[in-house]
Design a protein around this motif. Sequence first.
Motif, PDB file in Angstrom:
ATOM      1  N   ARG A   2       0.901  -1.228   0.078  1.00  0.00           N
ATOM      2  CA  ARG A   2       0.050  -0.103   0.013  1.00  0.00           C
ATOM      3  C   ARG A   2       0.758   1.375   0.225  1.00  0.00           C
ATOM      4  NH1 ARG A   2      -2.790  -1.117   3.983  1.00  0.00           N
ATOM      5  NH2 ARG A   2      -1.926   0.185   5.776  1.00  0.00           N
ATOM      6  N   LEU A   3       2.024   1.334   0.814  1.00  0.00           N
ATOM      7  CA  LEU A   3       2.906   2.428   0.850  1.00  0.00           C
ATOM      8  C   LEU A   3       3.502   2.699  -0.432  1.00  0.00           C
ATOM      9  CD1 LEU A   3       4.419   1.999   4.517  1.00  0.00           C
ATOM     10  CD2 LEU A   3       3.034   3.893   3.478  1.00  0.00           C
ATOM     11  N   GLY A   4       3.809   1.558  -1.110  1.00  0.00           N
ATOM     12  CA  GLY A   4       4.567   1.536  -2.273  1.00  0.00           C
ATOM     13  C   GLY A   4       3.510   2.120  -3.449  1.00  0.00           C
ATOM     14  N   SER A   5       2.523   1.654  -3.564  1.00  0.00           N
ATOM     15  CA  SER A   5       1.468   2.209  -4.417  1.00  0.00           C
ATOM     16  C   SER A   5       1.196   3.606  -4.239  1.00  0.00           C
ATOM     17  CB  SER A   5      -0.125   1.602  -4.335  1.00  0.00           C
ATOM     18  OG  SER A   5       0.277   0.022  -4.472  1.00  0.00           O
ATOM     19  N   GLU A   6       0.864   4.115  -2.978  1.00  0.00           N
ATOM     20  CA  GLU A   6       0.739   5.665  -2.824  1.00  0.00           C
ATOM     21  C   GLU A   6       1.921   6.229  -3.051  1.00  0.00           C
ATOM     22  OE1 GLU A   6       0.001   5.535   1.612  1.00  0.00           O
ATOM     23  OE2 GLU A   6      -2.003   4.716   1.313  1.00  0.00           O
TER      24      GLU A   6
ATOM     25  N   ALA B 105       1.939   6.807  -6.934  1.00  0.00           N
ATOM     26  CA  ALA B 105       0.815   7.466  -7.209  1.00  0.00           C
ATOM     27  C   ALA B 105       1.103   9.102  -6.877  1.00  0.00           C
ATOM     28  CB  ALA B 105      -0.315   7.151  -6.477  1.00  0.00           C
ATOM     29  N   GLN B 106       2.018   9.303  -5.907  1.00  0.00           N
ATOM     30  CA  GLN B 106       2.350  10.706  -5.624  1.00  0.00           C
ATOM     31  C   GLN B 106       3.666  11.229  -6.388  1.00  0.00           C
ATOM     32  OE1 GLN B 106       2.565  10.768  -1.435  1.00  0.00           O
ATOM     33  NE2 GLN B 106       0.652  10.319  -0.956  1.00  0.00           N
ATOM     34  N   GLY B 107       4.245  10.149  -7.080  1.00  0.00           N
ATOM     35  CA  GLY B 107       5.426  10.592  -7.761  1.00  0.00           C
ATOM     36  C   GLY B 107       6.576  10.545  -7.148  1.00  0.00           C
ATOM     37  N   ILE B 108       6.557   9.885  -5.916  1.00  0.00           N
ATOM     38  CA  ILE B 108       7.617   9.907  -4.998  1.00  0.00           C
ATOM     39  C   ILE B 108       8.285   8.678  -5.322  1.00  0.00           C
ATOM     40  CG2 ILE B 108       8.560   9.870  -2.728  1.00  0.00           C
ATOM     41  CD1 ILE B 108       5.851  11.092  -1.923  1.00  0.00           C
ATOM     42  N   PRO B 109       9.837   8.573  -5.719  1.00  0.00           N
ATOM     43  CA  PRO B 109      10.775   7.521  -5.849  1.00  0.00           C
ATOM     44  C   PRO B 109      10.529   6.690  -4.411  1.00  0.00           C
ATOM     45  CG  PRO B 109      11.729   9.399  -6.472  1.00  0.00           C
ATOM     46  CD  PRO B 109      10.564   9.864  -5.788  1.00  0.00           C
TER      47      PRO B 109
ATOM     48  N   SER C 203      12.480   4.518  -3.119  1.00  0.00           N
ATOM     49  CA  SER C 203      13.964   4.857  -2.532  1.00  0.00           C
ATOM     50  C   SER C 203      14.019   6.280  -1.572  1.00  0.00           C
ATOM     51  CB  SER C 203      15.244   4.745  -3.217  1.00  0.00           C
ATOM     52  OG  SER C 203      15.248   5.935  -4.270  1.00  0.00           O
ATOM     53  N   GLU C 204      13.297   7.010  -1.794  1.00  0.00           N
ATOM     54  CA  GLU C 204      13.104   8.285  -1.140  1.00  0.00           C
ATOM     55  C   GLU C 204      12.103   8.378  -0.217  1.00  0.00           C
ATOM     56  OE1 GLU C 204      13.288  11.566  -3.669  1.00  0.00           O
ATOM     57  OE2 GLU C 204      14.864  11.008  -4.829  1.00  0.00           O
ATOM     58  N   ASN C 205      10.981   7.290  -0.048  1.00  0.00           N
ATOM     59  CA  ASN C 205       9.870   7.062   0.752  1.00  0.00           C
ATOM     60  C   ASN C 205      10.466   6.545   2.220  1.00  0.00           C
ATOM     61  OD1 ASN C 205       7.713   6.481   2.227  1.00  0.00           O
ATOM     62  ND2 ASN C 205       6.344   6.568   0.417  1.00  0.00           N
ATOM     63  N   ASP C 206      10.759   7.409   3.347  1.00  0.00           N
ATOM     64  CA  ASP C 206      11.132   6.914   4.606  1.00  0.00           C
ATOM     65  C   ASP C 206      10.511   5.966   5.046  1.00  0.00           C
ATOM     66  OD1 ASP C 206      13.531   8.361   4.180  1.00  0.00           O
ATOM     67  OD2 ASP C 206      12.562  10.106   5.253  1.00  0.00           O
ATOM     68  N   ALA C 207       9.077   5.932   4.999  1.00  0.00           N
ATOM     69  CA  ALA C 207       8.012   5.445   5.606  1.00  0.00           C
ATOM     70  C   ALA C 207       8.110   4.034   4.747  1.00  0.00           C
ATOM     71  CB  ALA C 207       6.605   5.926   5.639  1.00  0.00           C
ATOM     72  N   LEU C 208       8.199   3.888   3.441  1.00  0.00           N
ATOM     73  CA  LEU C 208       8.088   2.624   2.846  1.00  0.00           C
ATOM     74  C   LEU C 208       9.495   2.020   3.211  1.00  0.00           C
ATOM     75  CD1 LEU C 208       6.865   1.617  -0.507  1.00  0.00           C
ATOM     76  CD2 LEU C 208       9.421   1.589  -0.387  1.00  0.00           C
ATOM     77  N   GLN C 209      10.712   2.505   3.413  1.00  0.00           N
ATOM     78  CA  GLN C 209      11.827   1.928   3.651  1.00  0.00           C
ATOM     79  C   GLN C 209      11.689   1.288   5.083  1.00  0.00           C
ATOM     80  OE1 GLN C 209      14.503   1.446   1.356  1.00  0.00           O
ATOM     81  NE2 GLN C 209      13.191   2.123  -0.089  1.00  0.00           N
ATOM     82  N   ALA C 210      11.167   2.136   5.956  1.00  0.00           N
ATOM     83  CA  ALA C 210      11.086   1.620   7.313  1.00  0.00           C
ATOM     84  C   ALA C 210      10.286   0.339   7.466  1.00  0.00           C
ATOM     85  CB  ALA C 210      10.384   2.562   8.362  1.00  0.00           C
ATOM     86  N   GLN C 211       9.083   0.118   6.468  1.00  0.00           N
ATOM     87  CA  GLN C 211       8.009  -0.955   6.420  1.00  0.00           C
ATOM     88  C   GLN C 211       8.842  -2.179   5.742  1.00  0.00           C
ATOM     89  OE1 GLN C 211       5.374  -1.159   7.969  1.00  0.00           O
ATOM     90  NE2 GLN C 211       4.858  -3.114   7.203  1.00  0.00           N
ATOM     91  N   SER C 212       9.564  -1.836   4.764  1.00  0.00           N
ATOM     92  CA  SER C 212      10.241  -2.774   4.136  1.00  0.00           C
ATOM     93  C   SER C 212      11.416  -3.497   5.104  1.00  0.00           C
ATOM     94  CB  SER C 212      11.133  -2.150   3.004  1.00  0.00           C
ATOM     95  OG  SER C 212      11.957  -3.105   2.434  1.00  0.00           O
TER      96      SER C 212
END
Length: 62
Positions: A17-21, A24-28, A30-39
């Motif tokens: 879900r974080l990856g899709s969001e 959708a927002q055009g955020i790479p 690798s630059e999404n801290d919440a996604l990296q933490a969840q990973s």
Amino acid sequence: MKEWAEQIEMEKQKLNRLGSESLAQGIPLSENDALQAQSRKVDELIVQLHRKSELNRQSGQA
């Protein structure tokens, strides 16, 4: 072990879900801290499950 698998699946769904969001927002990704933490959280759960599985195998319980 079933609880571990269910928890991992739930956390993977959050990761997706974080990856899709992010996309959708055009955020790479690798630059999404919440996604990296969840990973990292998903990775750690998988490592813990693997370790638990190995211990069970070594003790003859699996």
